[in-house]
Design an enzyme around this catalytic site. Structure first.
Site, PDB file in Angstrom:
ATOM      1  N   GLU A  67      19.671 -17.370   0.310  1.00 54.44           N
ATOM      2  CA  GLU A  67      18.393 -18.460  -0.093  1.00 54.44           C
ATOM      3  C   GLU A  67      18.283 -18.402   1.488  1.00 54.44           C
ATOM      4  O   GLU A  67      18.971 -18.667   2.164  1.00 54.44           O
ATOM      5  CB  GLU A  67      19.349 -19.438  -0.113  1.00 54.44           C
ATOM      6  CG  GLU A  67      20.750 -20.509   0.235  1.00 54.44           C
ATOM      7  CD  GLU A  67      21.583 -21.758  -0.663  1.00 54.44           C
ATOM      8  OE1 GLU A  67      21.741 -20.478  -2.134  1.00 54.44           O
ATOM      9  OE2 GLU A  67      22.306 -21.692  -0.016  1.00 54.44           O
ATOM     10  N   CYS A  91      33.285 -24.839   1.913  1.00 58.88           N
ATOM     11  CA  CYS A  91      31.679 -24.073   2.475  1.00 58.88           C
ATOM     12  C   CYS A  91      31.983 -22.748   0.399  1.00 58.88           C
ATOM     13  O   CYS A  91      32.453 -21.734   0.877  1.00 58.88           O
ATOM     14  CB  CYS A  91      31.762 -23.004   3.635  1.00 58.88           C
ATOM     15  SG  CYS A  91      30.196 -22.659   3.612  1.00 58.88           S
ATOM     16  N   CYS A 143      35.912 -20.394   4.299  1.00 57.62           N
ATOM     17  CA  CYS A 143      36.477 -21.872   5.159  1.00 57.62           C
ATOM     18  C   CYS A 143      36.091 -22.246   3.472  1.00 57.62           C
ATOM     19  O   CYS A 143      35.364 -22.019   3.106  1.00 57.62           O
ATOM     20  CB  CYS A 143      35.320 -22.387   6.109  1.00 57.62           C
ATOM     21  SG  CYS A 143      35.191 -21.576   8.352  1.00 57.62           S
ATOM     22  N   CYS A 150      24.948 -25.143   2.602  1.00 58.20           N
ATOM     23  CA  CYS A 150      26.007 -24.527   2.259  1.00 58.20           C
ATOM     24  C   CYS A 150      26.076 -23.385   1.065  1.00 58.20           C
ATOM     25  O   CYS A 150      26.929 -23.518   0.440  1.00 58.20           O
ATOM     26  CB  CYS A 150      26.872 -25.428   1.660  1.00 58.20           C
ATOM     27  SG  CYS A 150      26.039 -26.763   2.627  1.00 58.20           S
ATOM     28  N   CYS A 199      29.851 -13.789   3.228  1.00 61.76           N
ATOM     29  CA  CYS A 199      29.937 -14.245   4.477  1.00 61.76           C
ATOM     30  C   CYS A 199      31.788 -14.210   4.107  1.00 61.76           C
ATOM     31  O   CYS A 199      32.485 -14.295   3.163  1.00 61.76           O
ATOM     32  CB  CYS A 199      29.910 -16.128   4.273  1.00 61.76           C
ATOM     33  SG  CYS A 199      30.622 -16.659   6.191  1.00 61.76           S
ATOM     34  N   CYS A 237      15.831 -23.243   7.738  1.00 63.04           N
ATOM     35  CA  CYS A 237      17.262 -22.548   7.909  1.00 63.04           C
ATOM     36  C   CYS A 237      17.121 -21.261   7.035  1.00 63.04           C
ATOM     37  O   CYS A 237      17.297 -21.735   5.609  1.00 63.04           O
ATOM     38  CB  CYS A 237      18.073 -23.871   6.998  1.00 63.04           C
ATOM     39  SG  CYS A 237      19.720 -23.643   6.744  1.00 63.04           S
TER      40      CYS A 237
END
Ligand code: SAH
Length: 376
Positions: A100, A138, A135, A366, A131, A124
Site C-alpha cells: 500500500e 505493527c 515488531c 501501518c 516485513c 508514504c
C-alpha cells in the site's frame, strides 16, 4: 529484458540507470535517442503507457511497452478520507502480493482536516511486501516477509501518486509531491540496493528522474545499524528516521526484536554518526503505547540516551499515537500521559512533535489495509 523469476518482478524501465536505458533501447534495435524520449514520457509525463506516445512510430510502441513497461501495480482498492486530502491505495503486484501507499496533502484551503501551513504533499511508500522485523505492535510485522520490492515497484508507487496529484484528483488543484517517506510496509534498509536505486532515480533531474530533493526523502528504519553506517557514506542528504519506541533495552527487546541484535546504545550511536556525516537532523519515531512505554520516567530516560555533545541539536522526536492493530493487547496512550511525556522532553530541551493522525479511519499508517485484505 530478464525473464520473470517467480515472485520477483519483471524488469522494468524504472529499474534501469540512465546508461542501462540507452543500452536497452539499442539492444531492442531502436536508435539510442529513444531512451531520453521514453524517459521524458515516464518521468516528466508520468505516463507508463506508450499507446499514446505519438512521437514514437506506432510499430515501436507495442515493442517498447512489452520490453520495458510491464504492468507492475494493479489498483485494488483506493480509500480516501480527510476531505479527500488523504488517499490510500492498496496495490496488487504481479505475483499477488499486496502493498500500500498513502498520499497526504496538507494545507489545502477550506479543508480543515488537511491541517495548516503551506500547501504540500507527502507520499508514504512500501519497500517490501510484508516485513521480517516482527515488531508486535505493527500490523505488517505480524504477517512476516513475503519479498523485497524491486526499485521499479517502489518507483511505480511514486509515479502513481505524482500522477494523481498532477491530474488534480486531490482537492487543492494540480500539485506535486514534496516529500517521500519510506514508512509504508517493510524495512527499507533490509532492501538496501533497491532503495538506493530508487532514491537515485527520485532525485535525478528530468528527464532521467523525478527531480525530488533528497532532503525531502525520509528513510525510516527499525535499526539495522550496519546499513545506517553504509547510508551515511552515500553522500545523499536523505533524512533518517529511527523507530526507537523505547529508550531501554529491556522494553525495546520486546517492542522491536531486532534490538537483541543491535541495542539502543549502538543504534543511537549510528544515528548520531549519520547526523555528523550528513548534517541532517535525525528523526526519532516513538509510538506511544498506553502503560507500556509512555511513563514520565521513560521520557526522561529517552532524553538521557539522546543527549550528545551536551545537547539535542542533532535530533527531533516524533511521537506517534499508537494505531491499535486488530487483536492487539495494546492501545494508544491517554491524552494526559501523552501531554506529560511531551512536557518532560520539552523541559529537557528536546525538539518534539506529536504526529497527526491522518488517515486514521482508513487504517492510516501501518499496513493494516493490506493485512485486512489478505485475511478477508
Ligand atoms: N520498518 C520501518 C518502516 C516502518 S513503518 C521502521 O521500522 O521504521 C513507519 C513507522 O510506523 C515506524 O516507526 C513504525 O514503528 C510505526 N508503526 C508501525 N506500526 C504502528 C502502529 N500500530 N501504530 C503507530 N505506529 C506504528
Amino acid at each position: 529484458m530478464a525473464p520473470t523469476r517467480r515472485g520477483k518482478a519483471p524488469q522494468h524501465w524504472l529499474d534501469l540507470t540512465e546508461a542501462e536505458r540507452r543500452d536497452a533501447v539499442v539492444a531492442l534495435g531502436l536508435p539510442r535517442f529513444r531512451a531520453d524520449q521514453i524517459s521524458r514520457h515516464v518521468f516528466e509525463g508520468l505516463d507508463l503507457d506508450p499507446a499514446g506516445w505519438t512521437d514514437l512510430p506506432a510499430e515501436d510502441r507495442q515493442r517498447v511497452a512489452e520490453a520495458f513497461l510491464p504492468r507492475l501495480l494493479t489498483d485494488v482498492r483506493p480509500l480516501s478520507c480527510d476531505g479527500g486530502t488523504t488517499l490510500k491505495t492498496l496495490w496488487r503486484l504481479h505475483d499477488g502480493s499486496l502493498i500500500e501507499s498513502v498520499l497526504m496533502r496538507y494545507g489545502v484551503p477550506g479543508i480543515r482536516a488537511s491541517g495548516n501551513g503551506r500547501n504540500r504533499a507527502t507520499l508514504c511508500i512500501s519497500s517490501q511486501a510484508g516485513c521480517g522485523m516482527a515488531c508486535p505492535f505493527c500490523a505488517t510485522g505480524q504477517g512476516g516477509l513475503q519479498r523485497n520490492l524491486s526499485a521499479a515497484e517502489i518507483l511505480a508507487q511514486v509515479l502513481a501518486g505524482a500522477r494523481t496529484l498532477a491530474d488534480g484528483q486531490i482537492p487543492g488543484g494540480p500539485g506535486r509531491i514534496n516529500n517521500i517517506v519510506f514508512m509504508g510496509m517493510g524495512e527499507p534498509l533490509a532492501n538496501y540496493k533497491a532503495i538506493m536505486a530508487t532514491v537515485r532515480t527520485l532525485t535525478a533531474p528530468g528527464p532521467h528522474g523525478l527531480g525530488i530533493s533528497a532532503r525531502g526523502i525520509t528513510v525510516s528504519t527499525v535499526g539495522l545499524v550496519p546499513r545506517i553506517d553504509q547510508l551515511a557514506t552515500e553522500g545523499l542528504p536523505v533524512t533518517l528516521a529511527v523507530s526507537l519506541h523505547a529508550p531501554d533495552d529491556e522494553l525495546r527487546d520486546e517492542l522491536c526484536p531486532i534490538n537483541t541484535r543491535w541495542n539502543v546504545a549502538e543504534l543511537i550511536d549510528a544515528a548520531h554518526a549519520y547526523f555528523v556525516a550528513t548534517k541532517r537532523r535525525v528523526s526519532i519515531e516513538y509510538a506511544l503505547i498506553r502503560d507500556v512505554n509512555d511513563q514520565p520516567e521513560r521520557a526522561a530516560m529517552l532524553a538521557d540516551v539522546l543527549r550528545r555533545d551536551g545537547g539535542y541539536g542533532w535530533v527531533h522526536v516524533n511521537l506517534i499515537p499508537l494505531n491499535p492493530t486488530p487483536g492487539s493487547k495494546w492501545t494508544a496512550s491517554r491524552r494526559d500521559d501523552e501531554r506529560a511525556f511531551v512536557r518532560v522532553l520539552e523541559r529537557r530541551g528536546v525538539a518534539v512533535t506529536v504526529r497527526d493522525t491522518r488517515g486514521r479511519e482508513i487504517d492510516g499508517a501501518c499496513g493494516q489495509l493490506a493485512a485486512s485484505q489478505a485475511a478477508g
